[in-house]
Design an enzyme around this catalytic site. Structure first.
Site, PDB file in Angstrom:
ATOM      1  N   GLU A  44      19.198  57.137  48.856  1.00 59.74           N
ATOM      2  CA  GLU A  44      19.370  58.523  48.393  1.00 59.74           C
ATOM      3  C   GLU A  44      19.727  58.486  46.912  1.00 59.74           C
ATOM      4  OE1 GLU A  44      22.537  60.603  50.506  1.00 59.74           O
ATOM      5  OE2 GLU A  44      22.967  61.771  48.707  1.00 59.74           O
ATOM      6  N   ARG A  48      22.796  64.141  40.344  1.00 60.09           N
ATOM      7  CA  ARG A  48      24.029  64.343  39.581  1.00 60.09           C
ATOM      8  C   ARG A  48      23.857  63.939  38.140  1.00 60.09           C
ATOM      9  NH1 ARG A  48      28.476  61.859  43.690  1.00 60.09           N
ATOM     10  NH2 ARG A  48      27.316  62.633  45.462  1.00 60.09           N
ATOM     11  N   THR A  71      22.625  65.254  46.686  1.00 57.92           N
ATOM     12  CA  THR A  71      23.331  66.263  45.903  1.00 57.92           C
ATOM     13  C   THR A  71      22.383  67.393  45.499  1.00 57.92           C
ATOM     14  OG1 THR A  71      24.623  64.393  45.015  1.00 57.92           O
ATOM     15  CG2 THR A  71      25.159  66.547  44.174  1.00 57.92           C
ATOM     16  N   LYS A 131      25.032  65.529  57.337  1.00 61.28           N
ATOM     17  CA  LYS A 131      25.898  64.654  56.552  1.00 61.28           C
ATOM     18  C   LYS A 131      27.336  65.065  56.852  1.00 61.28           C
ATOM     19  CE  LYS A 131      27.051  63.505  51.766  1.00 61.28           C
ATOM     20  NZ  LYS A 131      26.474  63.067  50.503  1.00 61.28           N
TER      21      LYS A 131
END
Ligand code: 3PG
Length: 214
Positions: A44, A48, A71, A131
């Site tokens: 992943e 960010r 994210t 998640k």
């Protein structure tokens, strides 16, 4: 296009999902090689940093690696992830707008759900893998065990504060689909280009999974 089934098989088989925060896309190619050398096939890459989309594009060129975007906070970022070649999306919380856009794009999405209510919302949205973030801070493996009792069909990707010491606690739970984290791809290792160390930590985590988390 990679099917939902294929994505779930790849992540679920490894039971590990490294969470990458890459400041410089120049590290994307050696990082992909370091992860696959350590025995992992999925990763992943988080939105960010400004390098995220380019890093996803580069890593997705590695045929051995299944690359997802993390994210992801908005439908626009879902579009950027798709455009970069991401094969799945992870977000820290549950955003109906993000989930909807992923569905439109045919992309598996694993949104954050850390309370009974949030898990219920994910179920309502037709999802069964979420998640669990930030895992250690909100109660760790014990909390997952408690939530999994009523939500029997839900599988979790605990992420946040996981390391080799507490990894076995999570792997021991059948409700844990995969465990996410930055420990094998720590930002300082990436910044210093310590690819051998990434491979070593990855292989160590893969070996722990193979031992059944014991
Ligand atoms: C995430 O985005 O999933 C977390 O920031 C990863 O947490 P960790 O750095 O504690 O593994």
């Amino acid at each position: 296009m990679t099917s939902v089934h294929h994505v779930e098989q790849a992540i679920g088989a490894a039971r590990l999902l490294p969470v990458v925060v890459l400041e410089d896309a120049a590290g994307a190619e050696p990082l992909a090689a370091a992860l696959t050398a350590g025995g992992l096939r999925s990763v992943e890459v988080t939105f960010r940093t400004d390098a995220a989309a380019e890093a996803i594009r580069i890593m997705a060129e590695n045929p051995e690696l299944l690359v997802g975007a993390g994210t992801v906070l908005s439908p626009a970022q879902v579009d950027a992830a798709v455009e970069a070649g991401a094969k799945f999306v992870v977000s820290p919380g549950f955003s109906p707008a993000v989930v909807e856009r992923c569905r439109e794009a045919g992309l598996p999405v694993y949104p954050g759900a850390a309370t009974a209510t949030e898990i219920h919302m994910a179920l309502d949205a037709g999802l069964s893998i979420v998640k669990f973030f930030p895992a250690e801070q909100i109660g760790g493996a014990k909390m997952i065990k408690a939530l999994a009792a009523p939500f029997r069909s839900v599988r979790f990707i605990p992420t946040g504060g996981v390391n080799t010491a507490n990894l076995p606690d999570y792997l021991a739970l059948g409700a844990v689909f995969a465990v996410g984290g930055t420990w094998m791809v720590a930002p300082d290792l990436l910044a210093a280009g310590k690819w051998d160390e990434v491979t070593r930590l990855t292989a160590e985590a893969v070996a722990l999974v193979a031992k059944g988390g014991k």
